[in-house]
Design an enzyme around this catalytic site. Structure first.
Site, PDB file in Angstrom:
ATOM      1  N   GLU A  26      15.426  31.808  65.120  1.00  0.00           N
ATOM      2  CA  GLU A  26      14.151  31.468  65.480  1.00  0.00           C
ATOM      3  C   GLU A  26      13.142  32.832  66.242  1.00  0.00           C
ATOM      4  O   GLU A  26      12.140  32.914  65.871  1.00  0.00           O
ATOM      5  CB  GLU A  26      14.024  30.306  66.582  1.00  0.00           C
ATOM      6  CG  GLU A  26      14.225  28.905  66.125  1.00  0.00           C
ATOM      7  CD  GLU A  26      15.886  28.926  66.271  1.00  0.00           C
ATOM      8  OE1 GLU A  26      16.649  29.797  66.240  1.00  0.00           O
ATOM      9  OE2 GLU A  26      15.972  27.572  66.436  1.00  0.00           O
ATOM     10  N   ASP A  78      33.436  52.936  47.823  1.00  0.00           N
ATOM     11  CA  ASP A  78      32.581  53.183  48.963  1.00  0.00           C
ATOM     12  C   ASP A  78      33.332  52.901  50.189  1.00  0.00           C
ATOM     13  O   ASP A  78      33.845  52.078  50.495  1.00  0.00           O
ATOM     14  CB  ASP A  78      31.342  52.654  49.084  1.00  0.00           C
ATOM     15  CG  ASP A  78      30.249  53.101  48.018  1.00  0.00           C
ATOM     16  OD1 ASP A  78      30.362  54.084  47.551  1.00  0.00           O
ATOM     17  OD2 ASP A  78      29.719  52.033  47.281  1.00  0.00           O
ATOM     18  N   GLY A 111      24.927  54.755  43.588  1.00  0.00           N
ATOM     19  CA  GLY A 111      25.307  53.320  43.007  1.00  0.00           C
ATOM     20  C   GLY A 111      24.101  52.458  42.890  1.00  0.00           C
ATOM     21  O   GLY A 111      23.820  52.285  41.579  1.00  0.00           O
ATOM     22  N   CYS A 148      19.651  40.977  61.618  1.00  0.00           N
ATOM     23  CA  CYS A 148      20.929  39.910  61.829  1.00  0.00           C
ATOM     24  C   CYS A 148      21.921  40.325  60.716  1.00  0.00           C
ATOM     25  O   CYS A 148      21.290  40.791  59.757  1.00  0.00           O
ATOM     26  CB  CYS A 148      20.861  38.666  61.993  1.00  0.00           C
ATOM     27  SG  CYS A 148      19.816  38.121  63.401  1.00  0.00           S
ATOM     28  N   HIS A 196      16.077  56.743  53.117  1.00  0.00           N
ATOM     29  CA  HIS A 196      15.494  56.079  54.200  1.00  0.00           C
ATOM     30  C   HIS A 196      14.149  56.257  53.959  1.00  0.00           C
ATOM     31  O   HIS A 196      13.209  55.340  54.431  1.00  0.00           O
ATOM     32  CB  HIS A 196      15.956  56.283  55.496  1.00  0.00           C
ATOM     33  CG  HIS A 196      17.308  55.895  55.609  1.00  0.00           C
ATOM     34  ND1 HIS A 196      18.360  56.630  55.624  1.00  0.00           N
ATOM     35  CD2 HIS A 196      17.908  54.529  55.438  1.00  0.00           C
ATOM     36  CE1 HIS A 196      19.479  56.084  55.747  1.00  0.00           C
ATOM     37  NE2 HIS A 196      19.464  54.748  55.856  1.00  0.00           N
ATOM     38  N   GLU A 229      23.878  48.261  40.473  1.00  0.00           N
ATOM     39  CA  GLU A 229      24.365  47.097  41.238  1.00  0.00           C
ATOM     40  C   GLU A 229      23.059  46.052  41.512  1.00  0.00           C
ATOM     41  O   GLU A 229      23.045  45.417  42.253  1.00  0.00           O
ATOM     42  CB  GLU A 229      24.441  48.038  42.659  1.00  0.00           C
ATOM     43  CG  GLU A 229      25.764  48.882  42.742  1.00  0.00           C
ATOM     44  CD  GLU A 229      26.091  49.555  44.023  1.00  0.00           C
ATOM     45  OE1 GLU A 229      25.442  48.678  45.113  1.00  0.00           O
ATOM     46  OE2 GLU A 229      26.389  50.803  44.191  1.00  0.00           O
ATOM     47  N   LYS A 276      14.190  36.059  65.538  1.00  0.00           N
ATOM     48  CA  LYS A 276      13.742  37.136  64.473  1.00  0.00           C
ATOM     49  C   LYS A 276      12.341  36.795  63.743  1.00  0.00           C
ATOM     50  O   LYS A 276      11.554  37.742  63.589  1.00  0.00           O
ATOM     51  CB  LYS A 276      14.957  36.588  63.479  1.00  0.00           C
ATOM     52  CG  LYS A 276      14.697  37.629  62.116  1.00  0.00           C
ATOM     53  CD  LYS A 276      15.617  37.339  61.188  1.00  0.00           C
ATOM     54  CE  LYS A 276      15.337  37.992  59.799  1.00  0.00           C
ATOM     55  NZ  LYS A 276      15.401  39.368  59.840  1.00  0.00           N
ATOM     56  N   GLU A 293      26.311  61.899  53.770  1.00  0.00           N
ATOM     57  CA  GLU A 293      24.896  61.987  53.970  1.00  0.00           C
ATOM     58  C   GLU A 293      24.793  63.241  54.727  1.00  0.00           C
ATOM     59  O   GLU A 293      25.152  63.328  55.855  1.00  0.00           O
ATOM     60  CB  GLU A 293      24.545  60.707  54.932  1.00  0.00           C
ATOM     61  CG  GLU A 293      22.921  60.763  55.529  1.00  0.00           C
ATOM     62  CD  GLU A 293      22.874  59.759  56.159  1.00  0.00           C
ATOM     63  OE1 GLU A 293      23.427  58.562  56.151  1.00  0.00           O
ATOM     64  OE2 GLU A 293      22.505  59.640  57.400  1.00  0.00           O
ATOM     65  N   CYS A 308      22.419  58.323  49.949  1.00  0.00           N
ATOM     66  CA  CYS A 308      22.866  57.067  49.763  1.00  0.00           C
ATOM     67  C   CYS A 308      22.283  56.544  48.697  1.00  0.00           C
ATOM     68  O   CYS A 308      21.619  56.856  47.864  1.00  0.00           O
ATOM     69  CB  CYS A 308      22.645  56.351  51.198  1.00  0.00           C
ATOM     70  SG  CYS A 308      23.679  54.688  51.347  1.00  0.00           S
TER      71      CYS A 308
HETATM   72  N1  GLN Z   1      27.203  51.901  46.436  1.00  0.00           N
HETATM   73  C1  GLN Z   1      26.632  51.674  47.516  1.00  0.00           C
HETATM   74  C2  GLN Z   1      24.965  51.720  47.195  1.00  0.00           C
HETATM   75  O1  GLN Z   1      24.540  52.633  46.374  1.00  0.00           O
HETATM   76  C3  GLN Z   1      26.656  52.379  48.870  1.00  0.00           C
HETATM   77  C4  GLN Z   1      25.966  51.820  49.870  1.00  0.00           C
HETATM   78  C5  GLN Z   1      26.426  52.355  51.418  1.00  0.00           C
HETATM   79  O2  GLN Z   1      27.061  53.374  51.367  1.00  0.00           O
HETATM   80  N2  GLN Z   1      25.927  51.827  52.256  1.00  0.00           N
HETATM   81  O3  GLN Z   1      23.950  50.990  47.740  1.00  0.00           O
HETATM   82 ZN    ZN Z   2      25.782  55.137  51.891  1.00  0.00          ZN
END
Ligand code: GLN
Ligand code: ZN
EC number: 2.1.1.14
Length: 763
Positions: free
Chosen positions: A17, A608, A441, A525, A703, A493, A19, A674, A735
């Site tokens: 709730e 990973d 990925g 969460c 990001h 993915e 959240k 990274e 990433c």
């Molecule tokens: N293979 C995942 C992706 O590309 C790796 C994600 C991660 O490292 N958190 O989303």
């Molecule tokens: Zn990553």
């Protein structure tokens, strides 16, 4: 008579709730008053849930984070938010989340935008707190209004309130001196605020205050140990009794210090440090209360009540009134209510306890200690039956898996030949250019993907329809990558909602809850899967998707897997065997997948390990043991392949200095990491170590929606090449790209590929 109490309760609500209320408020869809009202309702409900305890925590509720609450209580607001004209709660959210000057929110125009406070992991949990900020100029000024208001609410409800605060030494230790000044030098300025707070609570007739000092379970320098003495000698004049709470680990070399601080009681984690308790009792001055955390606040298993009683009863006889009993830590780290679960397998459900069930266990222990076990005969018999069923269940115990783990020998983790030989064979097979380009990925999880998945889950889309939808997305990803001119492709993915859940759902030995949410930070969460039994893989998990993707292109297609350490670290794990054993079982299951991919003709396989670092123990002295089995697990997973098969691993963090030897020991042919925000400086760790294999240092931050310029990427790669020989460098983002839009991904990758071409042509 034994006292029973609780250290903290999950604040997010059984149905999350808090959240939803927060997110609605942040979007401007509901009022501040409505949010405050919901907070009050949750507190009321949660105090009701804790009925029957001798002391109930007050002040553990937070709209965002308990450490940020403490910063506001102590008047330690970052300079950039001081002088805000608006509401205090809004200012609190400005520190928690940052705020842009252009936003629709109040006071953007007059007070401007602000950067969010830094966030970091709360000890070894998956909870993240807002880091207190200090400078040599920091002054503290008490604002007890939040605590006093909650105390009044609790009392109006008839709650036996025990206010909870973060202790002064932990508060300083967790903070960051923005000007590199000595934060410990602030202690003399900080303590008067604590004195005033404790006196204020005493004036309200508060008897006990829980003062959390979990930093005592970590390795402390002499000056920090000394700070404990300084702090608590100064606070000892206050008229409340202090229960100094430690948790998440053992006191070890800090036991003497903790036992002898001038406080009225000490709470210790008796899950992680049961053997330490008797020596601790011998150290403890005879008037002091000892609170034992005997119910695990970090997992979701039922407690073995009889075993706890066998251990506690003699201690109760020895300590009498001085014995308190509690969960090991705040219940913040477990989901709220098992009874919400409608779909969980009934047998597995009978083995579990969430926060409410753990409190019930506490009440049973309390009655058994006060009135004798006979008073709770039925409850103890039920508990025993559940534990016995779990212990002997064929769903938990799989002899074939146990035998396979027993058969693991050094050969399992060993590649056929060393990297240099492998690299030649791989180069001959893959024929990649210099500075090969790839991605990590995932590609954007589009609205279509999410819709297809939810229709599939709701039964509105059949297997064939779902498969076709995912294949269409995979085909799109491959097409885009071919057009972009990337060298090693990924399938994107599309079929995965989460990198752990996807594998957990297909492995035997895993269960999933519907409402098993645990706060990660603010309104965020996570719902960790539950690893309950020996792990096996009934059938291949990814081969069909990857071979489909490979069939669409002549370029090498990377098989994409999550590693055993990451799966383990993002799950609720078994308490009936060491983590290392569960990890090896996972390693064997993923190893089978690796080998099936290889058999299917996949030439590059990425495993990973995003959460490898997260599993590091709190004490450095225990790191090696963890790293040894974590690295071995990775090696078991990855290294049973031919020299020609190229193994990649990916880790998305930027701290490698202290674990570089272990990373090298994993012996992946290629590691992608990274680095973009550190300006390639973190490659120094790899350079100084003479890291022998290939590295793909991330060249842009996924990001951010910003499109990286080609020239910037070239510059970054040149910096990388000053540290790592160019022939061992790859070019890739930081990433996966699942949170981005295709409209951002295409220009960004296009610049990345252009940068690689420029580098090949000499820059
Ligand atoms: N293979 C995942 C992706 O590309 C790796 C994600 C991660 O490292 N958190 O989303
Ligand atoms: Zn990553």
């Amino acid at each position: 008579m034994t006292t029973i109490h609780n250290l903290g309760f999950p604040r997010i609500g059984a149905k999350r709730e808090l959240k939803f209320a927060l997110e609605s408020y942040w979007k401007g869809e509901s009022s501040r008053d409505a949010l405050k009202e919901l907070g009050a309702q949750l507190r009321k409900r949660h105090w009701d849930n804790q009925g029957g305890l001798d002391f109930v925590p007050v002040g553990d509720f937070a709209f965002y984070d308990q450490v940020l609450d403490m910063s506001f209580t102590l008047g330690n607001l970052p300079q950039r938010v001081q002088g805000f004209h608006g509401d205090v709660l809004d200012n609190y959210f400005r520190v928690a989340r940052g705020r842009s000057a252009q936003g629709a929110e109040d006071h953007g125009a007059c007070c401007g935008g602000v950067a969010a406070g830094e966030m970091t992991k709360w000890f070894d949990t998956n909870y993240h707190y807002i880091v207190p900020e200090f400078t040599s100029e920091t002054q503290f000024q008490l604002d007890a209004s939040r605590l006093l208001a909650q105390l009044a609410e609790a009392r109006a409800q008839g709650v036996k309130a025990k206010p909870v605060i973060v202790g002064p030494v932990t508060y300083l230790a967790l903070g960051k001196a923005k000007d590199d000044s000595d934060k410990l030098a602030l202690l003399p300025r900080l303590l008067p605020a604590y004195t005033q707070l404790l006196d204020t609570l005493a004036a309200q007739g508060v008897e006990w205050v829980q003062i959390d000092e979990p930093i005592l379970v970590t390795e402390l320098d002499a000056e920090w140990q000394h700070a404990f003495n300084t702090a608590y000698h100064q606070l000892k004049g206050c008229k409340v009794k202090l229960l100094l709470a430690t948790y998440f680990g053992q006191l070890q070399e800090n036991a003497y210090l903790a036992a002898n601080l001038p406080v009225a009681g000490l709470h210790v984690d008796a899950i992680n440090g049961r053997d330490d308790v008797q020596p601790l009792i011998n150290l403890l001055p005879p008037h002091k209360v000892l609170s034992l955390g005997v119910i695990n606040g970090r997992n979701i298993w039922k407690t073995d009540l009889a075993a706890v009683l066998n251990w506690l009863e003699p201690l109760a006889a020895q300590l009498g009134e001085r014995l308190w009993v509690a969960p090991s830590c705040s219940l913040l780290h477990v989901p709220v209510d098992l009874d919400s679960e409608q779909k969980l397998d009934a047998e597995i459900k009978s083995w579990l306890a969430f926060a409410l069930q753990k409190l019930e266990e506490l009440r049973i222990l309390g009655r058994a200690l006060r009135e004798g076990r006979d008073a709770v005969k039925t409850e103890l018999a039920q508990n025993l039956a559940a534990l016995t069923a779990r212990r002997t269940s064929p769903r938990v115990n799989n002899p074939a898996v146990q035998a396979a783990v027993a058969k693991i020998d050094a050969k399992f983790g060993q590649r056929q030949n060393a990297y240099t030989q492998r690299a030649q064979k791989q180069a001959a097979l893959l024929k990649l250019p210099a500075y090969p380009t790839t991605t990590i990925g995932s590609f954007p999880q589009t609205a279509e993907i999410r819709q297809a998945r939810s229709q599939y889950k709701a039964g509105q889309l059949d297997d064939a329809g779902y498969k076709a939808a995912m294949q269409a997305e995979i085909a799109r990803s491959v097409r885009e990558q071919e057009t972009l001119g990337l060298d090693v492709l990924v399938h994107g993915e599309a079929e995965r909602n989460d990198m752990v859940e996807y594998f957990g759902e297909q492995l035997q030995g895993y269960a999933f809850s519907q409402f098993g949410w645990v706060q990660s930070y603010g309104s965020r969460c996570v719902k960790p899967p539950i690893l309950f039994g020996d792990i096996s893989r009934p059938k291949a998990m990814t081969v069909e998707w990857i071979t489909y993707a490979q069939s669409l292109t002549k370029k090498p297609m990377k098989g994409m897997l999550t590693g055993p350490v990451t799966i383990l670290n993002w799950s609720f794990v078994r308490d009936d065997q060491p983590r290392s054993v569960s990890c090896k079982q996972l390693a064997l299951a993923i190893r089978e997948e690796v080998q099936d991919l290889e058999k299917a003709g996949v030439r590059v396989i990425q495993i990973d390990e995003a959460a490898l670092r997260e599993g590091l123990p709190l004490r450095k002295s225990q790191w090696k043991r963890y790293l040894d089995w974590a690295v071995e697990s990775f090696r078991i997973t990855a290294n049973g392949v031919k020299d020609e098969t190229q193994i990649h691993t990916h880790m998305c963090y930027s701290e490698f200095n202290d674990i570089i030897a272990s990373i090298a020991d994993m012996d992946a042919d290629v590691i992608t990491i990274e680095t973009s925000r550190s300006d390639m400086e973190l490659l120094d760790a790899f350079d100084h170590f003479s890291y022998p294999n290939e590295i793909g240092p991330g060249v842009y931050d996924i990001h951010s929606p910003n499109i990286p310029a080609q020239e910037h990427i070239v510059q970054l790669m040149k910096k990388a090449a000053e540290r790592i020989p160019a022939e061992r460098l790859w070019v890739n983002p930081d990433c996966g790209l699942k949170t981005r839009q295709w409209s951002e991904v295409i220009p960004a990758l296009s610049n990345m590929v252009a940068a690689a071409k420029a580098l090949r042509a000499g820059g």
